[in-house]
Design a protein around this motif. Structure first.
Motif, PDB file in Angstrom:
ATOM      1  N   PRO A   1      64.396  63.945  41.466  1.00 43.09           N
ATOM      2  CA  PRO A   1      64.060  65.370  42.544  1.00 43.09           C
ATOM      3  C   PRO A   1      65.073  65.499  43.487  1.00 43.09           C
ATOM      4  O   PRO A   1      65.515  64.586  44.181  1.00 43.09           O
ATOM      5  CB  PRO A   1      62.670  64.784  42.898  1.00 43.09           C
ATOM      6  N   CYS A   2      65.827  66.663  43.572  1.00 44.41           N
ATOM      7  CA  CYS A   2      66.686  66.978  44.488  1.00 44.41           C
ATOM      8  C   CYS A   2      66.303  67.203  45.917  1.00 44.41           C
ATOM      9  O   CYS A   2      67.163  66.957  46.895  1.00 44.41           O
ATOM     10  CB  CYS A   2      67.538  68.306  43.920  1.00 44.41           C
ATOM     11  N   GLY A   3      65.021  67.616  45.923  1.00 44.60           N
ATOM     12  CA  GLY A   3      64.469  67.612  47.311  1.00 44.60           C
ATOM     13  C   GLY A   3      64.809  69.029  47.948  1.00 44.60           C
ATOM     14  O   GLY A   3      64.246  69.344  49.180  1.00 44.60           O
ATOM     15  N   SER A   4      65.593  69.760  47.353  1.00 38.96           N
ATOM     16  CA  SER A   4      65.839  71.221  47.985  1.00 38.96           C
ATOM     17  C   SER A   4      65.541  72.222  47.126  1.00 38.96           C
ATOM     18  O   SER A   4      65.820  73.438  47.800  1.00 38.96           O
ATOM     19  CB  SER A   4      67.067  70.872  48.421  1.00 38.96           C
ATOM     20  N   CYS A   5      65.646  72.219  45.742  1.00 37.57           N
ATOM     21  CA  CYS A   5      65.061  73.623  45.077  1.00 37.57           C
ATOM     22  C   CYS A   5      63.919  73.920  45.355  1.00 37.57           C
ATOM     23  O   CYS A   5      63.128  73.204  46.104  1.00 37.57           O
ATOM     24  CB  CYS A   5      65.485  73.002  43.615  1.00 37.57           C
TER      25      CYS A   5
ATOM     26  N   CYS B   1      61.865  69.777  38.828  1.00 35.23           N
ATOM     27  CA  CYS B   1      62.931  70.228  39.749  1.00 35.23           C
ATOM     28  C   CYS B   1      64.252  70.847  38.911  1.00 35.23           C
ATOM     29  O   CYS B   1      64.417  70.731  37.817  1.00 35.23           O
ATOM     30  CB  CYS B   1      63.905  68.800  39.907  1.00 35.23           C
ATOM     31  N   ALA B   2      64.668  72.022  39.622  1.00 32.61           N
ATOM     32  CA  ALA B   2      65.973  72.709  38.892  1.00 32.61           C
ATOM     33  C   ALA B   2      67.393  72.305  39.493  1.00 32.61           C
ATOM     34  O   ALA B   2      68.365  72.920  38.954  1.00 32.61           O
ATOM     35  CB  ALA B   2      65.620  73.979  39.175  1.00 32.61           C
ATOM     36  N   GLY B   3      67.340  71.054  40.243  1.00 31.32           N
ATOM     37  CA  GLY B   3      68.634  70.802  40.755  1.00 31.32           C
ATOM     38  C   GLY B   3      69.378  69.575  39.715  1.00 31.32           C
ATOM     39  O   GLY B   3      68.671  69.385  38.657  1.00 31.32           O
TER      40      GLY B   3
ATOM     41  N   CYS C   1      61.302  71.778  43.981  1.00 38.14           N
ATOM     42  CA  CYS C   1      60.962  70.501  45.120  1.00 38.14           C
ATOM     43  C   CYS C   1      60.105  70.836  46.423  1.00 38.14           C
ATOM     44  O   CYS C   1      59.313  69.996  46.824  1.00 38.14           O
ATOM     45  CB  CYS C   1      62.106  69.725  45.102  1.00 38.14           C
TER      46      CYS C   1
HETATM   47 ZN   LIG Z   1      64.698  69.869  42.976  1.00 33.23          ZN
END
Ligand SMILES: [Zn+2]
Length: 201
Positions: A56-60, A50-52, A63
């Protein structure tokens, strides 16, 4: 934010490993069918790349691609025709030998590993004994006792249990907008298997 329902202790353990940079080379998720083992493994795979901010941000991108099954560094192996065969493990090993393409780690998710043939399990054992750098293996199996002890001893084992009726009922109403009476009924007959309850809605 983790979206896996239940299994809070396992999520806390995985999050702590990521936060402290002490991620194991291999995790083994055990538990009944449809309890969320592979789902949690996929979220762990997303969290690792994940890059957020709150992985896990769920939106990058990482993810989203992991959730869609299109991340080039995340490999999912499942039984074909009832078993996981040595050719599947060899192909996986060739992929894991390469450097990550766009993520920080290459991650293998192997579902229903109890369905691996002895040859396939022995082949994977070699990877567990000498794990390539920047590779994380996430195995899922119904029960650790169905696997070679040499496999189990090289994994951090996370035994997942069935969820409570209340957890399943709340999730069905809150996340899947199920009618409360039906949600209660499904939660009671689900035996704690959230995946089954969701598929029955
Ligand atoms: Zn993410």
């Amino acid at each position: 934010m983790w979206r896996t329902i239940g299994h809070e202790w396992a999520i806390a353990l995985l999050q702590r490993a990521i936060d402290t940079g002490r991620v194991s080379h291999a995790y083994l998720f055990t538990g009944p069918a449809n309890v969320g083992k592979t789902h949690l493994a996929k979220e762990m795979a997303a969290a690792l790349n994940c890059a957020g901010d709150a992985s896990p941000c769920g939106s990058c991108r990482a993810c989203l691609k992991t959730a869609r099954g299109t991340h080039p560094d995340v490999f999912l192996v499942e039984p074909g025709n009832g078993s996981i065969k040595i050719d599947q493990i060899r192909q996986l090993q060739r992929q894991l030998a390469l450097s990550p393409y766009e993520g920080r780690q290459r991650i293998a998710i192997i579902a229903d590993f109890q369905a691996a043939t002895v040859q396939a399990a022995n082949a994977l054992l070699k990877t567990l004994e000498e794990p390539p750098s920047r590779v994380v293996l996430l195995l899922a199996a119904v029960d650790a006792s169905l696997l070679l002890p040499t496999i189990v001893s090289r994994c951090q084992v996370l035994p997942l249990r069935g969820l409570s009726c209340q957890q399943i009922e709340r999730a069905l109403i809150g996340r899947w907008h199920e009618r409360p009476d039906l949600a209660r009924l499904l939660s009671k007959v689900s035996g704690g298997r959230i995946g089954w309850a969701i598929s029955a809605t």
